[in-house]
Every structure is written in structure tokens, then in C-alpha cells.
Write a protein that holds these residues in place. Structure first.
Motif, PDB file in Angstrom:
ATOM      1  N   ALA A  18      59.446  69.095  29.976  1.00  0.00           N
ATOM      2  CA  ALA A  18      58.385  68.673  29.053  1.00  0.00           C
ATOM      3  C   ALA A  18      58.120  69.746  27.997  1.00  0.00           C
ATOM      4  CB  ALA A  18      57.103  68.359  29.827  1.00  0.00           C
ATOM      5  N   LEU A  19      58.034  71.025  28.412  1.00  0.00           N
ATOM      6  CA  LEU A  19      57.772  72.087  27.444  1.00  0.00           C
ATOM      7  C   LEU A  19      58.970  72.292  26.529  1.00  0.00           C
ATOM      8  CD1 LEU A  19      55.743  74.163  26.395  1.00  0.00           C
ATOM      9  CD2 LEU A  19      56.732  75.812  28.015  1.00  0.00           C
ATOM     10  N   ARG A  20      60.159  72.191  27.072  1.00  0.00           N
ATOM     11  CA  ARG A  20      61.373  72.340  26.250  1.00  0.00           C
ATOM     12  C   ARG A  20      61.418  71.241  25.191  1.00  0.00           C
ATOM     13  NH1 ARG A  20      65.595  75.255  24.482  1.00  0.00           N
ATOM     14  NH2 ARG A  20      67.599  74.230  24.540  1.00  0.00           N
ATOM     15  N   LEU A  21      61.162  70.011  25.578  1.00  0.00           N
ATOM     16  CA  LEU A  21      61.151  68.909  24.607  1.00  0.00           C
ATOM     17  C   LEU A  21      60.061  69.108  23.563  1.00  0.00           C
ATOM     18  CD1 LEU A  21      61.826  65.816  26.896  1.00  0.00           C
ATOM     19  CD2 LEU A  21      63.429  66.944  25.325  1.00  0.00           C
ATOM     20  N   HIS A  22      58.911  69.606  23.982  1.00  0.00           N
ATOM     21  CA  HIS A  22      57.836  69.904  23.033  1.00  0.00           C
ATOM     22  C   HIS A  22      58.306  70.943  22.012  1.00  0.00           C
ATOM     23  CE1 HIS A  22      53.946  70.802  21.349  1.00  0.00           C
ATOM     24  NE2 HIS A  22      54.020  72.051  21.789  1.00  0.00           N
ATOM     25  N   GLY A  23      58.966  71.994  22.479  1.00  0.00           N
ATOM     26  CA  GLY A  23      59.482  73.028  21.592  1.00  0.00           C
ATOM     27  C   GLY A  23      60.534  72.488  20.638  1.00  0.00           C
ATOM     28  N   LEU A  24      61.441  71.685  21.158  1.00  0.00           N
ATOM     29  CA  LEU A  24      62.504  71.108  20.324  1.00  0.00           C
ATOM     30  C   LEU A  24      61.935  70.174  19.260  1.00  0.00           C
ATOM     31  CD1 LEU A  24      65.093  70.378  23.132  1.00  0.00           C
ATOM     32  CD2 LEU A  24      65.349  72.066  21.305  1.00  0.00           C
ATOM     33  N   ARG A  25      60.868  69.491  19.596  1.00  0.00           N
ATOM     34  CA  ARG A  25      60.245  68.567  18.642  1.00  0.00           C
ATOM     35  C   ARG A  25      59.418  69.324  17.602  1.00  0.00           C
ATOM     36  NH1 ARG A  25      56.889  64.330  21.376  1.00  0.00           N
ATOM     37  NH2 ARG A  25      58.859  63.367  21.845  1.00  0.00           N
ATOM     38  N   SER A  26      58.675  70.354  18.048  1.00  0.00           N
ATOM     39  CA  SER A  26      57.760  71.040  17.133  1.00  0.00           C
ATOM     40  C   SER A  26      58.434  72.110  16.278  1.00  0.00           C
ATOM     41  CB  SER A  26      56.594  71.656  17.915  1.00  0.00           C
ATOM     42  OG  SER A  26      57.048  72.649  18.805  1.00  0.00           O
ATOM     43  N   ALA A  27      59.561  72.649  16.718  1.00  0.00           N
ATOM     44  CA  ALA A  27      60.273  73.680  15.950  1.00  0.00           C
ATOM     45  C   ALA A  27      61.773  73.439  16.033  1.00  0.00           C
ATOM     46  CB  ALA A  27      59.909  75.066  16.473  1.00  0.00           C
ATOM     47  N   PRO A  28      62.264  72.315  15.520  1.00  0.00           N
ATOM     48  CA  PRO A  28      63.675  71.970  15.687  1.00  0.00           C
ATOM     49  C   PRO A  28      64.640  72.985  15.080  1.00  0.00           C
ATOM     50  CG  PRO A  28      62.629  70.540  14.069  1.00  0.00           C
ATOM     51  CD  PRO A  28      61.541  71.343  14.720  1.00  0.00           C
ATOM     52  N   GLU A  29      64.202  73.698  14.051  1.00  0.00           N
ATOM     53  CA  GLU A  29      65.072  74.671  13.396  1.00  0.00           C
ATOM     54  C   GLU A  29      65.259  75.940  14.224  1.00  0.00           C
ATOM     55  OE1 GLU A  29      60.957  75.780  12.625  1.00  0.00           O
ATOM     56  OE2 GLU A  29      61.974  73.855  12.490  1.00  0.00           O
ATOM     57  N   ALA A  30      64.462  76.126  15.260  1.00  0.00           N
ATOM     58  CA  ALA A  30      64.516  77.346  16.058  1.00  0.00           C
ATOM     59  C   ALA A  30      65.494  77.269  17.227  1.00  0.00           C
ATOM     60  CB  ALA A  30      63.115  77.682  16.579  1.00  0.00           C
ATOM     61  N   PHE A  31      66.098  76.109  17.443  1.00  0.00           N
ATOM     62  CA  PHE A  31      66.965  75.912  18.606  1.00  0.00           C
ATOM     63  C   PHE A  31      68.303  75.316  18.201  1.00  0.00           C
ATOM     64  CE2 PHE A  31      62.575  75.439  20.003  1.00  0.00           C
ATOM     65  CZ  PHE A  31      62.521  76.312  21.074  1.00  0.00           C
ATOM     66  N   GLY A  32      69.355  75.717  18.902  1.00  0.00           N
ATOM     67  CA  GLY A  32      70.662  75.128  18.672  1.00  0.00           C
ATOM     68  C   GLY A  32      70.772  73.721  19.216  1.00  0.00           C
ATOM     69  N   SER A  33      69.985  73.417  20.217  1.00  0.00           N
ATOM     70  CA  SER A  33      69.970  72.083  20.801  1.00  0.00           C
ATOM     71  C   SER A  33      68.963  71.214  20.060  1.00  0.00           C
ATOM     72  CB  SER A  33      69.604  72.179  22.278  1.00  0.00           C
ATOM     73  OG  SER A  33      69.809  70.944  22.920  1.00  0.00           O
ATOM     74  N   ASN A  91      67.421  67.653   9.495  1.00  0.00           N
ATOM     75  CA  ASN A  91      66.949  66.766   8.431  1.00  0.00           C
ATOM     76  C   ASN A  91      67.510  67.162   7.065  1.00  0.00           C
ATOM     77  OD1 ASN A  91      65.387  65.306  10.310  1.00  0.00           O
ATOM     78  ND2 ASN A  91      63.744  66.807  10.121  1.00  0.00           N
ATOM     79  N   ASP A  92      68.812  67.409   7.025  1.00  0.00           N
ATOM     80  CA  ASP A  92      69.537  67.775   5.805  1.00  0.00           C
ATOM     81  C   ASP A  92      69.136  69.113   5.213  1.00  0.00           C
ATOM     82  OD1 ASP A  92      71.173  65.496   5.833  1.00  0.00           O
ATOM     83  OD2 ASP A  92      69.614  64.306   4.842  1.00  0.00           O
ATOM     84  N   GLN A  93      68.394  69.933   5.943  1.00  0.00           N
ATOM     85  CA  GLN A  93      68.073  71.279   5.480  1.00  0.00           C
ATOM     86  C   GLN A  93      68.885  72.276   6.290  1.00  0.00           C
ATOM     87  OE1 GLN A  93      63.940  72.295   5.187  1.00  0.00           O
ATOM     88  NE2 GLN A  93      64.361  74.449   4.839  1.00  0.00           N
ATOM     89  N   SER A  94      69.481  73.250   5.602  1.00  0.00           N
ATOM     90  CA  SER A  94      70.300  74.267   6.252  1.00  0.00           C
ATOM     91  C   SER A  94      69.461  75.474   6.649  1.00  0.00           C
ATOM     92  CB  SER A  94      71.409  74.732   5.306  1.00  0.00           C
ATOM     93  OG  SER A  94      72.337  73.706   5.114  1.00  0.00           O
ATOM     94  N   TYR A  95      69.837  76.062   7.776  1.00  0.00           N
ATOM     95  CA  TYR A  95      69.182  77.265   8.273  1.00  0.00           C
ATOM     96  C   TYR A  95      70.256  78.285   8.621  1.00  0.00           C
ATOM     97  CZ  TYR A  95      65.043  74.371   8.666  1.00  0.00           C
ATOM     98  OH  TYR A  95      63.983  73.537   8.383  1.00  0.00           O
ATOM     99  N   ASP A  96      70.006  79.534   8.231  1.00  0.00           N
ATOM    100  CA  ASP A  96      70.920  80.630   8.521  1.00  0.00           C
ATOM    101  C   ASP A  96      70.465  81.342   9.787  1.00  0.00           C
ATOM    102  OD1 ASP A  96      72.082  79.997   6.064  1.00  0.00           O
ATOM    103  OD2 ASP A  96      70.919  81.512   4.990  1.00  0.00           O
TER     104      ASP A  96
END
Length: 170
Positions: free
Chosen positions: A22-37, A156-161
Motif C-alpha cells: 500500500a505504501l509503495r503504491l502510494h509512493g509510485l502514484r504520488s512521485a512517479p518520477e522518483a522511481f524506476g518502477s 507522462n511524456d516528460q523526461s527525467y535525468d
């Protein structure tokens, strides 16, 4: 609301699968650019797979608990290839928004580093180049930058380095 008692940190196991997922999914949803998954990929994981992964040693996930509620996580994975078993990976560091600013990210990362010392000589991590707080945390703990990956992730079509980091544990 943040209560007065300081959170405790411990290694997670299969019994923590629901809270971790649940916390992992929350993190992936709230900060998608911070994770490779991605949220879309990980929400499809069955709870038994999450349970299996949490019990798969020497890999480990650590959790910060406040009043028995999981509020932060950080993981360690050991490379399984024979020639690369001396290297490990710090992954999935996330602290719930209400608990940021309480040093939990640092405490979780230090816990992973301490655990990694018993298993590998080098700990690797990846940080989004513009994530100033995470970057400062890792560099402050002794990680050094050894590489830069332009356009490492697209959300969402935005690139992150990303910056590639390593910590010598020898």
C-alpha cells in the motif's frame, strides 16, 4: 497528524506485505518520477509475490513505523550475478508526506547502509538529478556520483535525468 513518539525502524517480512504494498503504491502514484518502477506495473503484483519478495534474503526492505503504521520504506538488493555479487543496490526510499522533515529518509538509508555492509563491498543508488533533497541526503552519507543518465525515465511524456551513485563500504 504526526504523534510525539519517534518512529521505529525494522526489517520487513512477509507479514508486512499489505502495508508495504500500500505504501509503495502510494509512493509510485504520488512521485512517479522518483522511481524506476511504475504504479501500473506494481499494482498488478499479487500480495503473495510481495510477501515472497519481502522474505527473499539477503535482499531486504526496511520500514519506519509510527504507532504501528508504516510511514517510510527503503530497500536493499544484492546482485545475483557471480561476478557482481560484491555490489548491492539501495532502492525504493520513500517517506509519507506527513513524516518528511523528521529525518526518516536519512535513518532508513543509514539502516540499509549498515545492513549492506554485511553483504556487499559497494552500494549503488540512483537519484533523479533535480531531486535536491534526496541528492543532498545521499551525498551527505558519503555516496559519490559516478555517472549521469540523460532521459533515464519518462513519465507522462516528460523526461527525467538520473545521477548514478556509489558508496564504497570497504
Amino acid at each position: 497528524m504526526v504523534p510525539g513518539a519517534p518512529p521505529s525502524i525494522r526489517i520487513l517480512d512477509g507479514a508486512d506485505a499489505e502495508a508495504f504494498h500500500a505504501l509503495r503504491l502510494h509512493g509510485l502514484r504520488s512521485a512517479p518520477e522518483a522511481f524506476g518502477s511504475s504504479y501500473e506495473e506494481e499494482r498488478e503484483l499479487g500480495i503473495e509475490e510481495v510477501r515472497r519478495r519481502l522474505d527473499d534474503r539477503p535482499n531486504a526492505a526496511f520500514g519506519a513505523f509510527a504507532d504501528d503504521i508504516l510511514v517510510g520504506v527503503a530497500g536493499f538488493a544484492m546482485n545475483t550475478k557471480i561476478k557482481q555479487r560484491h555490489k548491492g543496490l539501495l532502492w525504493g526510499v520513500f517517506v509519507d508526506k506527513e513524516w518528511r522533515g523528521h529525518n526518516l529518509g536519512k535513518q532508513l538509508t543509514e539502516t540499509v547502509i549498515d545492513y549492506a555492509r554485511g553483504h556487499v563491498d559497494t552500494l549503488h543508488a540512483t537519484v533523479m538529478a533535480t531531486n535536491i533533497s534526496a541528492r543532498a541526503l545521499y551525498l551527505g552519507l558519503g555516496f559519490t556520483v559516478f555517472g549521469f543518465e540523460k532521459d533515464a525515465l519518462r513519465v507522462n511524456d516528460q523526461s527525467y535525468d538520473d545521477e548514478l551513485l556509489r558508496l564504497d563500504l570497504r
